[in-house]
Design a protein around this motif. Structure first.
Motif, PDB file in Angstrom:
ATOM      1  N   ASN A  17       0.856  -1.183   0.000  1.00  0.00           N
ATOM      2  CA  ASN A  17       0.000   0.000   0.000  1.00  0.00           C
ATOM      3  C   ASN A  17       0.892   1.234   0.000  1.00  0.00           C
ATOM      4  O   ASN A  17       2.118   1.131   0.098  1.00  0.00           O
ATOM      5  CB  ASN A  17      -0.969  -0.011   1.191  1.00  0.00           C
ATOM      6  CG  ASN A  17      -0.250  -0.063   2.534  1.00  0.00           C
ATOM      7  OD1 ASN A  17       0.786   0.575   2.733  1.00  0.00           O
ATOM      8  ND2 ASN A  17      -0.794  -0.831   3.475  1.00  0.00           N
ATOM      9  N   LYS A  18       0.293   2.416  -0.094  1.00  0.00           N
ATOM     10  CA  LYS A  18       1.119   3.623  -0.247  1.00  0.00           C
ATOM     11  C   LYS A  18       1.967   3.926   0.984  1.00  0.00           C
ATOM     12  O   LYS A  18       3.072   4.473   0.872  1.00  0.00           O
ATOM     13  CB  LYS A  18       0.245   4.831  -0.599  1.00  0.00           C
ATOM     14  CG  LYS A  18      -0.836   5.175   0.382  1.00  0.00           C
ATOM     15  CD  LYS A  18      -1.669   6.342  -0.157  1.00  0.00           C
ATOM     16  CE  LYS A  18      -2.796   6.705   0.795  1.00  0.00           C
ATOM     17  NZ  LYS A  18      -3.619   7.829   0.255  1.00  0.00           N
ATOM     18  N   THR A  41       2.567  -3.895  -7.242  1.00  0.00           N
ATOM     19  CA  THR A  41       2.369  -2.592  -6.608  1.00  0.00           C
ATOM     20  C   THR A  41       2.135  -1.508  -7.655  1.00  0.00           C
ATOM     21  O   THR A  41       1.304  -0.619  -7.482  1.00  0.00           O
ATOM     22  CB  THR A  41       3.597  -2.229  -5.733  1.00  0.00           C
ATOM     23  OG1 THR A  41       3.746  -3.238  -4.720  1.00  0.00           O
ATOM     24  CG2 THR A  41       3.429  -0.881  -5.065  1.00  0.00           C
ATOM     25  N   THR A  52      -1.437  -1.806  -8.979  1.00  0.00           N
ATOM     26  CA  THR A  52      -2.505  -1.473  -8.035  1.00  0.00           C
ATOM     27  C   THR A  52      -2.324  -0.095  -7.410  1.00  0.00           C
ATOM     28  O   THR A  52      -2.989   0.865  -7.793  1.00  0.00           O
ATOM     29  CB  THR A  52      -2.562  -2.536  -6.920  1.00  0.00           C
ATOM     30  OG1 THR A  52      -1.244  -2.689  -6.358  1.00  0.00           O
ATOM     31  CG2 THR A  52      -3.014  -3.876  -7.451  1.00  0.00           C
ATOM     32  N   THR A  53      -1.426   0.021  -6.454  1.00  0.00           N
ATOM     33  CA  THR A  53      -1.248   1.243  -5.669  1.00  0.00           C
ATOM     34  C   THR A  53      -0.846   2.443  -6.514  1.00  0.00           C
ATOM     35  O   THR A  53      -1.340   3.552  -6.304  1.00  0.00           O
ATOM     36  CB  THR A  53      -0.196   1.013  -4.569  1.00  0.00           C
ATOM     37  OG1 THR A  53      -0.610  -0.096  -3.762  1.00  0.00           O
ATOM     38  CG2 THR A  53      -0.037   2.237  -3.686  1.00  0.00           C
TER      39      THR A  53
END
Length: 207
Positions: free
Chosen positions: A27-28, A154, A157-158
């Motif tokens: 995630n970020k 990543t 997605t993120t």
């Protein structure tokens, strides 16, 4: 059957089964944690930079391993892009360089190892890469198993889908031959569904 040695195919009634595999991604907050971490070891700094570069370009390990300076050229918008062919699918991949990726490319522009080998980044073997990533995860307090491939997930997605990049564009940058492959990433983004529905709720409330 073509040689007329048998009358019918023994596989006619066979139905192959597919198994959905969980695709882990950062995630970020986790991504920012790794990007901003100060490492005393030069090898960890370099592996972290290669990993973050993959997170912001979507390149798989085998593709970033063979990247050269000539793979960076001016794109349609006048900015720097990566132009390469994916090793796995042999498809063309064109990715505009985000600012984070540009900083990493510039950081190693005068690196002696890169200059001697004619490579863009100092990428270790895949075994060493994943070994050092495990060390980085421990130092950053991240429980997910860090591998070079989680960086690609990543990006999908993120970095892109969660920031509103259309799935068609993401699929093209990842070099997927079928958009259904990219749709696997979209299915796991419950948070994106939540954000999209929140926008819809606001629109409906105004009616």
């Amino acid at each position: 059957m073509e040689n007329e040695w048998i009358d019918k195919s023994p596989f006619t009634a066979y139905k192959g089964k597919t198994k959905n595999v969980d695709r882990f991604y950062l995630n970020k907050e986790e991504l920012a944690n790794i990007a901003g971490k100060e490492f005393l070891s030069e090898r960890l700094k370099q592996v972290r930079d290669v990993f973050i570069f993959c997170c912001f370009t979507g390149l798989a390990y085998v593709d970033v391993f063979k990247l050269k300076q000539e793979n960076i050229r001016k794109g349609i918008d006048g900015d720097r892009w990566i132009f390469t062919n994916r090793q796995k699918t042999k498809t063309r991949s064109s990715v505009p360089l985000l600012s984070t990726a540009v900083e990493i490319v510039d950081r190693y522009a005068t690196n002696k190892v890169c200059l001697n080998k004619g490579l863009l980044l100092p990428v270790p073997s895949n075994q060493k890469m994943n070994e050092y990533l495990k060390e980085i995860a421990d130092l950053c307090g991240i429980e997910k198993k860090l591998t070079s491939h989680i960086a690609r997930h990543t990006f999908a997605t993120t970095v892109t889908l969660l920031n509103g990049v259309p799935i068609e564009s993401v699929s093209k940058m990842l070099g997927h031959t079928n958009i259904r492959t990219t749709q696997h990433y979209a299915k796991i983004l419950d948070i994106k569904v939540s954000e999209d529905m929140a926008v819809l709720k606001k629109k409906l409330a105004m009616i």
